[in-house]
Design a protein around this motif. Sequence first.
Motif, PDB file in Angstrom:
ATOM      1  N   GLY A  27      -6.636   0.100 -21.113  1.00  0.00           N
ATOM      2  CA  GLY A  27      -7.120   0.425 -19.975  1.00  0.00           C
ATOM      3  C   GLY A  27      -6.057   1.029 -18.749  1.00  0.00           C
ATOM      4  O   GLY A  27      -6.439   1.504 -17.764  1.00  0.00           O
ATOM      5  N   CYS A  28      -4.918   0.913 -19.189  1.00  0.00           N
ATOM      6  CA  CYS A  28      -3.813   1.153 -18.212  1.00  0.00           C
ATOM      7  C   CYS A  28      -3.359   2.776 -18.604  1.00  0.00           C
ATOM      8  O   CYS A  28      -3.044   3.053 -19.959  1.00  0.00           O
ATOM      9  N   GLY A  29      -3.567   3.615 -17.696  1.00  0.00           N
ATOM     10  CA  GLY A  29      -3.484   5.113 -18.094  1.00  0.00           C
ATOM     11  C   GLY A  29      -1.971   5.436 -18.380  1.00  0.00           C
ATOM     12  O   GLY A  29      -1.792   5.955 -19.254  1.00  0.00           O
ATOM     13  N   GLU A  77      -0.334   6.936 -22.088  1.00  0.00           N
ATOM     14  CA  GLU A  77       0.419   8.021 -21.972  1.00  0.00           C
ATOM     15  C   GLU A  77       1.897   7.896 -22.670  1.00  0.00           C
ATOM     16  O   GLU A  77       2.344   8.860 -23.593  1.00  0.00           O
ATOM     17  N   THR A  78       2.449   6.695 -22.733  1.00  0.00           N
ATOM     18  CA  THR A  78       3.696   6.605 -23.016  1.00  0.00           C
ATOM     19  C   THR A  78       3.419   5.920 -24.616  1.00  0.00           C
ATOM     20  O   THR A  78       4.659   5.988 -25.317  1.00  0.00           O
ATOM     21  N   GLN A  79       2.435   5.517 -24.871  1.00  0.00           N
ATOM     22  CA  GLN A  79       2.244   4.973 -26.458  1.00  0.00           C
ATOM     23  C   GLN A  79       2.866   5.793 -27.584  1.00  0.00           C
ATOM     24  O   GLN A  79       3.527   5.295 -28.296  1.00  0.00           O
ATOM     25  N   PRO A  80       2.175   7.044 -27.458  1.00  0.00           N
ATOM     26  CA  PRO A  80       2.619   7.697 -28.549  1.00  0.00           C
ATOM     27  C   PRO A  80       4.209   7.956 -28.605  1.00  0.00           C
ATOM     28  O   PRO A  80       4.929   7.963 -29.710  1.00  0.00           O
ATOM     29  N   GLU A  81       4.744   8.074 -27.519  1.00  0.00           N
ATOM     30  CA  GLU A  81       6.408   8.104 -27.544  1.00  0.00           C
ATOM     31  C   GLU A  81       7.097   6.827 -28.001  1.00  0.00           C
ATOM     32  O   GLU A  81       7.920   6.802 -28.882  1.00  0.00           O
ATOM     33  N   PHE A  87       2.801  -2.572 -15.816  1.00  0.00           N
ATOM     34  CA  PHE A  87       2.677  -2.015 -17.225  1.00  0.00           C
ATOM     35  C   PHE A  87       2.843  -0.523 -17.119  1.00  0.00           C
ATOM     36  O   PHE A  87       2.237   0.190 -16.045  1.00  0.00           O
ATOM     37  N   PRO A  88       3.041   0.166 -18.063  1.00  0.00           N
ATOM     38  CA  PRO A  88       3.966  -0.437 -19.121  1.00  0.00           C
ATOM     39  C   PRO A  88       5.184  -0.802 -18.850  1.00  0.00           C
ATOM     40  O   PRO A  88       5.749  -0.320 -17.750  1.00  0.00           O
ATOM     41  N   ASP A 124       9.790   3.130 -17.563  1.00  0.00           N
ATOM     42  CA  ASP A 124      10.014   4.486 -18.156  1.00  0.00           C
ATOM     43  C   ASP A 124      10.385   4.342 -19.620  1.00  0.00           C
ATOM     44  O   ASP A 124      11.252   3.286 -19.813  1.00  0.00           O
ATOM     45  N   ALA A 125      10.011   5.125 -20.370  1.00  0.00           N
ATOM     46  CA  ALA A 125      10.305   4.850 -21.866  1.00  0.00           C
ATOM     47  C   ALA A 125      11.869   5.419 -22.260  1.00  0.00           C
ATOM     48  O   ALA A 125      12.262   5.162 -23.110  1.00  0.00           O
ATOM     49  N   GLY A 126      12.301   5.634 -21.208  1.00  0.00           N
ATOM     50  CA  GLY A 126      13.896   6.008 -21.088  1.00  0.00           C
ATOM     51  C   GLY A 126      14.614   4.748 -21.525  1.00  0.00           C
ATOM     52  O   GLY A 126      16.004   4.964 -21.846  1.00  0.00           O
ATOM     53  N   VAL A 127      14.025   3.829 -21.278  1.00  0.00           N
ATOM     54  CA  VAL A 127      14.717   2.476 -21.433  1.00  0.00           C
ATOM     55  C   VAL A 127      15.003   2.210 -23.017  1.00  0.00           C
ATOM     56  O   VAL A 127      16.072   1.766 -23.277  1.00  0.00           O
TER      57      VAL A 127
END
Length: 183
Positions: A85-87, A91-95, A152-153, A170-173
Amino acid sequence: MTLHTSLTVAVGLLGLLNLLLMVGVIRRLGAHTAKLTELQHRVNRGAGLRAGGRIDRFEASAVDGTAVSSDSLAEGTVVAFFKPGCGPCKETQPEFVEYARTSPLGRDGVLAVVVGTGDEVREMVAALSPVTRVVVEPLDGPVAAAFSLEGFPTFARIGADRKVSAIGHDAGVLAPEADTALV
């Protein structure tokens, strides 16, 4: 003349009352602004834990039945927290899935924590399980508590001695060069 004076005094008193109410509203807005600013700073940190902080000890079980604990997180391990439910999570899950699939750390070097219960977590678990260990727990679960999770995330990279080398929304981590930086 007395009517004119009475009306002038009434309008003056009404203006004074309006001024006092506006001062009260402005003070109240200032207090709310301070609270919102503090809350935004907490959310922007990604978690209560900052880079350089040590994660608390925890024990949990992955959906495949393997034990996961703070001691099993080797240096370089990436931990990600998602919530159905977290937008931004969607969005970042596929990355993150692509990162986990190609990670030199392998499946054991990546941990995904899905915060939720029941049917709501099924889709996320199905997407994450083939490429990473997955723990499902409620918001007050042991892994979320160990990281003092607040948003989240959240992505974290574990350094030596159970210390966090990088953490943020940020997935940059996920990139090793993000170590020691708060993203």
